[in-house]
Scaffold this motif. Sequence first.
Motif, PDB file in Angstrom:
ATOM      1  N   SER A 116       3.026  -4.313   4.666  1.00  0.00           N
ATOM      2  CA  SER A 116       2.013  -4.631   3.653  1.00  0.00           C
ATOM      3  C   SER A 116       2.565  -4.312   2.269  1.00  0.00           C
ATOM      4  CB  SER A 116       0.712  -3.872   3.908  1.00  0.00           C
ATOM      5  OG  SER A 116       0.800  -2.607   3.319  1.00  0.00           O
ATOM      6  N   ASN A 117       1.912  -4.871   1.268  1.00  0.00           N
ATOM      7  CA  ASN A 117       2.406  -4.776  -0.111  1.00  0.00           C
ATOM      8  C   ASN A 117       2.472  -3.364  -0.651  1.00  0.00           C
ATOM      9  OD1 ASN A 117       3.501  -6.564  -1.767  1.00  0.00           O
ATOM     10  ND2 ASN A 117       1.595  -7.687  -2.171  1.00  0.00           N
ATOM     11  N   GLU A 118       1.562  -2.496  -0.160  1.00  0.00           N
ATOM     12  CA  GLU A 118       1.449  -1.152  -0.713  1.00  0.00           C
ATOM     13  C   GLU A 118       2.574  -0.256  -0.179  1.00  0.00           C
ATOM     14  OE1 GLU A 118      -2.327   1.074  -0.011  1.00  0.00           O
ATOM     15  OE2 GLU A 118      -0.890   2.709   0.189  1.00  0.00           O
TER      16      GLU A 118
ATOM     17  N   ARG B 192       9.528  -4.279   1.200  1.00  0.00           N
ATOM     18  CA  ARG B 192       8.190  -4.710   0.784  1.00  0.00           C
ATOM     19  C   ARG B 192       7.972  -6.209   1.061  1.00  0.00           C
ATOM     20  NH1 ARG B 192       5.559  -2.598  -4.097  1.00  0.00           N
ATOM     21  NH2 ARG B 192       7.570  -1.668  -4.519  1.00  0.00           N
ATOM     22  N   LYS B 193       9.073  -6.976   1.021  1.00  0.00           N
ATOM     23  CA  LYS B 193       8.935  -8.434   1.185  1.00  0.00           C
ATOM     24  C   LYS B 193       8.887  -8.854   2.657  1.00  0.00           C
ATOM     25  CE  LYS B 193      11.054  -9.478  -3.220  1.00  0.00           C
ATOM     26  NZ  LYS B 193      12.356  -9.305  -3.814  1.00  0.00           N
TER      27      LYS B 193
END
Length: 473
Positions: A460-462, A454-455
């Motif tokens: 993307s964040n989702e 995720r990082k």
Amino acid sequence: MARSIWFTCLSTRFASRATWFTISLLEIRNLVGLLSVMEKTRVAIVGMGTVGTGVARLLLDHGDRLARHAGRILWLEKATVRDLKKDRNINLPAGILTDDLSSILNDREIEVVAHLVGGLEPARTIMLQLLEAGKDVVTANKALLAEHGEELFDRARALGRTIAFEASVGGGIPIIANISQCFSANQILSLRGILNGTSNYIISQMDEQGADYAVALKLAQELGYAEADPTMDVDGSDAAQKLAILAHLAFGVRVRWRDIYRCGLEAFQLADLKYASELGYRIKLIATAQLRSDGLELHVSPTLIRKGRPLAEVRGAYNAVTVVGDAVGDMFFHGQGAGQMPTASAVVADMIDTAAGRTDITFRRLELWSDRESKIELLPYAQTTGRYYMRFFVADEPGVLSQITGILGRHQISIASIIQHEPTIDQQPRKVPLVIMTHEATEKAAAAANDEIRKLPSVSNECVKLRVTEGGK
Ligand code: NAP
Ligand code: HSE
């Protein structure tokens, strides 16, 4: 009492047949004979909402049927509500509906009370008042039992009263009676189920009709499935409360429902239902209790289940539970887990058992929420294992895939399959969905890898991470 049970019972029987001529004289004679020698158990209802109204319907419209099973007439004496002006959509005989709880508490002839008020307060206080007033209580309130079971059952035992709670888990499915009585020759090895009707209804509407989440939730509320505040339906809390009750019955563990790992419908999107389907799975909110050599695994989470397996095919507000016992093998229970009449069916069955004296025997034998300690330890969620579905939105650029697979490899997570969808023509910036199915891994490793991925700047964040089960058992 001027109102006659004869009319209630007989008229119902007439209405339930094409013509009353079909009822044999013998049947009428039997019915009349049965009722004329029967005693009455006076009953009351606290809370005439969705479930309470259904209970009143069964008591008033099917008195004969209930009397046959109880061996006595269940006579509805009072029903209390907060707001007397609200339309109840039921014709109650005069003098029954009241907003005065003391009319039940102070009536010594009322023996059994269906407690059908939701939430924790004033539900807890009302239940204690009923027990103190010498009433046996039947409830559908799982939140109350999961939170205050110990206090309420202790008080009931001390006062020589009973609490029956079949309707608190699985709506109309007789899962409480089955686990606490019919599996008693077994060590239960696992329970896996869909325990919340509202969330299963929402998922089904989204999956089958492409419905919007908010629209599906509103429909579930209109149909009477959801709690007054539906947050706990959709975030996994309601299922965790029910799982805590089932785990207590099945394994003797007194687990606080808040200690059960849970996540709900917020953990995935409509697109994930589609990607899961492409892979041959459906997503369901699954409550799991799995006995392992090192302890008991308990969690509630959206889970991919292979299509065609019984739990994968549970639709709408239906609930289902698979129970595996060491002697009996696996058994599957399926039925309406929410809604007026299915829930009322379970409540009234408990009222019959209480009036007939059966609840008293099981209540005392089971010693629920007593000092009896179970030796089974609850396993930390991070120690659980399973396969995972992971979905990311990633930049459609060289090297991104290898970064992600590298992270999974470093966490000892082996990949079973990867699907990358083509970007749509107008997609800006070019982020594409990447779906990864893993082999068996620990929750600890899966969560750590997911956080690391995720990082990444190219992701993307989702991010979505869901458990996967093949069998649905
Ligand atoms: P509901 O429709 O909200 O009804 C609750 C009733 O309680 C209302 O009639 C309300 O009166 C009454 N009430 C609230 N506070 C009261 C008080 N202080 N004194 C007297 N009455 C009071 O709830 P429900 O759906 O029937 O659910 C009842 C319980 O069953 C809950 O614990 C729920 O979790 C459980 N349950 C529900 C279902 C389902 O499908 N609905 C299924 C299984 C279990 P007013 O109407 O005057 O406001
Ligand atoms: N709100 C609950 C559900 C009612 O949707 O399952 C049954 O407990």
